[in-house]
Scaffold this motif. Structure first.
Motif: not given
Length: 661
Positions: A156, A158, A165, A168-169, A184, A235
């Motif tokens: 993930l 961030k 969220g 986030m990917r 991101a 997310h």
């Protein structure tokens, strides 16, 4: 205690904070942008100060404007709400420099926990377990792919500087990494002004459990139990509850103690949330994710099971009072569940919607609470987050709370704006959710069972009957020739309505009057129907019973109808059958939502394949990638980066290859 407090936020959180300030006898000061000049939080505050234009960067994110508003209004303290500047250390410093009390943690705590990389190191030193990962800080230039391979896939991405969220990917394979990092970083830079990224191991079947902490300036720190926030999309949380069905008393006590230690490690003061992630398969193993140094959107569920007003305690702690609640006093009574009502279309990938609120009906009753900023005439645009309201229900147990929330959502209507209410009801009634078998991937797995674009056919009948009622003459004496029953020589001819709801169409024929009508939808069997207006509600009776709809006229020849969580716009179209023979293919590529073009990835004359990204449109803090509908050539390009676009505005034209040959 303070005489006046400025609320540096908008929407439902500003309304909610103002409510507690009023109960405490404290004068509230609201701030507003030009887009919110007549918003509910402005109306409910004692005083309101304009701080700038609609653009958030020039209003709600303008530290000088908000601080000046607080000073000029005579406020002694500032409550930041959540979002915007709530976790901004510079804002807290600016308040302090101006002689204002910041109702939140010390700057040092915001600094320590605001950077996810530093936060993990800090709490790890305090003995709190953390998720394995890596960050830009300790990854050498060009070594991102190598570091990702060491962390392992799935992982993930961030933003280090933000939460909620945004940015986030989830990356499941090495080939997805470059595109995910690019996206991101761009979203992180736009949302938080910092594109530093953190990568973490993605815990399988993850459950998102967070602990509410409360600390005063005298060294007292307690926790108020946990919230389960595993039901998420993109997310971002959708439904939250307290307590979690996953935790037993022993695990709750351990996680609570870890949260308290995390708060103590940075000298925390006020209300805060320590977020943990754990696998549904191993509930005794949990990892620290981050600490939100502010009030959370989902704080009402904690308030309902503990009986404490968290905003009131934020204010009291900021005024120097000692916590009068000890850890042993905290008892979790019953169960509470919250659902977030968003202006979005779940059937189209949760893209934001918009419009003007034509009518509002919000539920009430035992165990039901609504935190909302909706009023008739509210304009939902693309400048801010799409959350409109929160509907919360308490019950003596989880089943009762879920039942009450479902009924409350069924009784919620926001006409004029597309919402996710029907989706929320579908999710609440999912068998996995009912059983408490939750994880953060559940919504994605069950999407096809809880999201549908199919329109209930009864809405076409209701809309036609509503239109027929509107045509009825009024007065004590009615000329038979004024009754719109389609009568002609030889008998009643009936009335025909061509109706459209989104992509669905129907032809409705009505013979008779609203009190006794024979109704035929398309080629289905006719039904004997009656309808009437009752106190602002449309009641339609049919052989199987009756249904009640909240209704209001929209623009032009449309009507908005709401029933049991469904809310639709029914448009009357004289040309309902026109264009049905047109084939899908190339042509104008339209914006699926009102917003801003962030990136244009193609140029006029470029050859593209079906699915090729053409541009990225951002609205309400969410990015949506526009792709080519067919293989072809970009023959027209109407927009550029930074341009504002409307819903369904033509962005480009892709002409199929065979037509350009």
């Amino acid at each position: 205690m303070f005489d006046a407090v400025l609320v540096a936020n908008r929407g439902e959180i500003a309304v909610r904070v103002i409510r507690t300030l009023r109960d405490m006898g404290i004068r509230s000061v609201a701030v507003y942008s030009d887009a919110d000049a007549d918003a509910k939080h402005v109306r409910e505050a004692h005083t309101a100060v304009r701080i700038g234009p609609a653009e958030a960067a020039k209003s709600y994110l303008s530290i000088p404007a908000i601080v000046q508003a607080a000073v000029d209004s005579g406020a002694q303290a500032v409550h930041p709400g959540y979002g915007f500047l709530a976790e901004n250390a510079e804002f807290a410093r600016a308040c302090e420099a101006a002689g204002l009390v910041f109702i939140g943690p010390p700057v040092s705590a915001i600094d320590a926990m605001g950077d996810k990389i530093r936060a993990k190191a800090t709490v790890s030193s305090a003995g709190v377990p953390v998720v394995p990962g890596a960050s830009d800080v300790d990854i050498p230039e060009g070594g991102f792919a190598e570091a990702a391979a060491k962390v392992g896939f799935p992982l993930l991405l961030k933003p280090s500087a933000g939460g909620g969220g945004k940015g986030m990917r989830l990356v499941t394979a090495p080939g997805e990494l470059d595109a995910a990092v690019e996206s991101a970083r761009r979203e992180a830079k736009g949302s938080f002004g910092d594109d530093t990224l953190l990568m973490e191991r993605f815990v399988t079947t993850p459950r998102h459990i967070e602990i509410q902490v409360l600390a005063d300036t005298h060294g007292n720190v307690i926790h108020l139990g946990e919230r389960e926030c595993s039901l998420q999309r993109r997310h971002q949380k959708i439904i939250e509850e307290a307590p979690s069905v996953l935790l037993d008393e022993e695990t709750r006590a351990k996680m609570g103690a870890s949260a308290v230690e995390a708060a103590r490690s940075v000298g925390y003061v006020g209300a805060g949330t320590v977020e943990f992630i754990m696998s549904a398969k191993t509930p005794d193993e949990y990892f620290f994710m981050e600490m939100n140094t502010r009030l959370q959107v989902e704080h009402p569920v904690t308030e309902l099971v503990t009986g404490l007003d968290l905003v009131e305690w934020q204010v009291r702690v900021a005024a120097g009072e000692v916590l009068s609640v000890a850890q042993s006093d905290v008892v979790l009574n019953g169960h509470a569940v919250e659902a977030r009502v968003y202006a979005e279309d779940p059937a189209r990938g949760f893209i934001p919607t918009g419009g003007t609120v034509l009518a509002v009906h919000e539920p009430s009753g035992d165990g039901v609470r609504v935190d909302s900023w909706m009023t008739e005439g509210t304009v939902i645009g693309s400048n801010y987050d799409p959350m409109l309201a929160k509907v919360i229900a308490w019950g003596p147990d989880r089943a009762a709370a879920l039942h009450r929330l479902d009924l409350a959502l069924a009784d919620t209507a926001l006409l004029g704006v597309g919402t996710n209410i029907a989706f929320l009801r579908g999710l609440l009634n999912d068998e996995e959710v009912r059983a408490g078998r939750l994880d953060t991937e559940l919504v994605e797995r069950r999407l096809s069972t809880v999201v549908t674009s199919e329109v209930p056919r009864d809405f076409f009948v209701a809309a036609a009957m509503d239109k027929l009622l509107a045509l009825q003459p009024s007065g004590s004496i009615v000329d038979p020739w004024d009754i719109p029953d389609g009568w002609r020589l030889g008998g009643a001819g009936g009335m025909n309505f061509g109706l459209r709801i989104g992509d669905a169409e129907a032809s409705v024929r009505i013979e008779g009057t609203p009190a006794n009508a024979l109704v035929t939808v398309d080629d289905l069997e006719p039904e004997r129907i009656s309808a009437r207006w009752d106190n602002g509600v449309l009641e339609v009776r049919h052989p199987g019973g009756f249904r009640r709809y909240r209704h209001v006229a929209g623009k032009g020849r449309s009507v908005w109808l709401a029933r049991d969580g469904h809310c639709v716009a029914v448009e009357e179209r004289a040309d309902i059958l026109a264009g049905q023979g047109e084939s899908a293919g190339g042509g104008p590529v339209k914006s699926p939502m009102p917003g801003t073009v962030l990136v244009v990835k193609v140029g006029k004359g470029d050859a593209v394949s079906a699915g090729t990204p053409l541009m990225v449109v951002e609205a309400m803090k969410m990015e949506h990638t526009i792709t080519a509908p067919v293989d072809g050539v970009v023959t027209e390009l109407h927009v550029q980066a930074g341009q504002q676009v409307a819903l369904d505005e033509a962005l480009a034209v892709v002409t199929p290859q065979e037509e350009t040959a």
